[in-house]
Scaffold this motif. Sequence first.
Motif, mmCIF file in Angstrom:
data_model
loop_
_atom_site.group_PDB
_atom_site.id
_atom_site.type_symbol
_atom_site.label_atom_id
_atom_site.label_comp_id
_atom_site.label_asym_id
_atom_site.label_seq_id
_atom_site.Cartn_x
_atom_site.Cartn_y
_atom_site.Cartn_z
ATOM 1 N N VAL A 89 0.841 -1.201 0.000
ATOM 2 C CA VAL A 89 0.000 0.000 0.000
ATOM 3 C C VAL A 89 0.881 1.258 0.000
ATOM 4 O O VAL A 89 0.617 2.226 0.708
ATOM 5 C CB VAL A 89 -0.964 0.004 1.212
ATOM 6 N N HIS A 149 0.483 5.369 -4.736
ATOM 7 C CA HIS A 149 -0.957 5.432 -5.001
ATOM 8 C C HIS A 149 -1.650 5.454 -3.643
ATOM 9 O O HIS A 149 -1.901 4.420 -3.026
ATOM 10 C CB HIS A 149 -1.399 4.231 -5.826
ATOM 11 N N LEU A 150 -1.986 6.639 -3.155
ATOM 12 C CA LEU A 150 -2.557 6.771 -1.818
ATOM 13 C C LEU A 150 -3.903 6.075 -1.681
ATOM 14 O O LEU A 150 -4.334 5.756 -0.568
ATOM 15 C CB LEU A 150 -2.710 8.249 -1.460
ATOM 16 N N GLY A 151 -4.553 5.833 -2.807
ATOM 17 C CA GLY A 151 -5.828 5.131 -2.760
ATOM 18 C C GLY A 151 -5.698 3.756 -2.138
ATOM 19 O O GLY A 151 -6.642 3.257 -1.507
ATOM 20 N N ARG A 152 -4.520 3.133 -2.270
ATOM 21 C CA ARG A 152 -4.333 1.803 -1.694
ATOM 22 C C ARG A 152 -4.371 1.859 -0.164
ATOM 23 O O ARG A 152 -4.863 0.940 0.486
ATOM 24 C CB ARG A 152 -3.008 1.210 -2.172
ATOM 25 N N ILE A 155 -5.974 4.291 1.601
ATOM 26 C CA ILE A 155 -7.338 4.682 1.960
ATOM 27 C C ILE A 155 -8.266 3.474 1.936
ATOM 28 O O ILE A 155 -9.157 3.340 2.791
ATOM 29 C CB ILE A 155 -7.860 5.775 1.010
ATOM 30 N N ASP A 156 -8.050 2.571 0.974
ATOM 31 C CA ASP A 156 -8.900 1.385 0.875
ATOM 32 C C ASP A 156 -8.830 0.506 2.120
ATOM 33 O O ASP A 156 -9.755 -0.271 2.393
ATOM 34 C CB ASP A 156 -8.510 0.554 -0.354
#
Length: 257
Positions: free
Chosen positions: A152, A156-159, A161-162
């Motif tokens: 994570v 890719h900060l979305g990883r 946040i998920d």
Amino acid sequence: MRDILEAVASGDLDPAVAEARLSGYATTGAGRFDAARETRRGVPEAILADGKTPDEAATLAAAAVKSTGRAILTRADDTHVDAVVDTLNEEVTFHRDDRARTLVAHAPDFDPPTRDATVGIVTGGTSDAEAAGEASVILEEMGATVTRVEDVGVAHLGRVIDHLDTLRAADVLVVAAGREGALPTVVAGLVDTPVIGLPVSTGYGHGGSGKAALEGMLQSCTVISVVNIDAGFVAGAQAGLIARAISDARTGNDQAD
């Protein structure tokens, strides 16, 4: 003391076990094994296989199992593992983590601890798995429940946040990252639990081999603790001590209720 000496004299107690009980350590031809470390410090003693011959690692592992019921080896290669398995009793159970380079041996009557606490092990990328795995093994041996959140990284900060719900549910977090070491800082800004940064020796060129990751974590603007480069054992042990304190507090609260 007299009971111990009489047990040795009658053959009911191994001299090495008696020595460990009396002095807190067992002396072998390969060095002294600190049999009382877990009682004294709360952290189980581990045998660093790196730098030791296979016979030395096996000798210390045998002393560990005999005096405490368990042996933990870190940075162990195939020759260390083979020597330990060949030396110890067939009834001993083994757990090997090839990626983390650890080997754990339990005697048949060993009773592992259990803690009412969860530690999250977080990695920036697959290359961080070795150090993170070492931390995970130590935590499991200290009785904590371990939750893994892999790959994570901040590219890719979305990883991240998920997995926020999982991260926030943990009592303690060990966050392993190489390169610039930004992931622990990011995670610590999103949770209200202790975060231990584990810098990993991955990277390129200037600041590679973990130096940039270590320096970046030391300069974190969010509150984290930081261990040395690739120090998975230290990170796991520190998180384990926090988990033990949390577990003890919960047990006390349950008893009070």
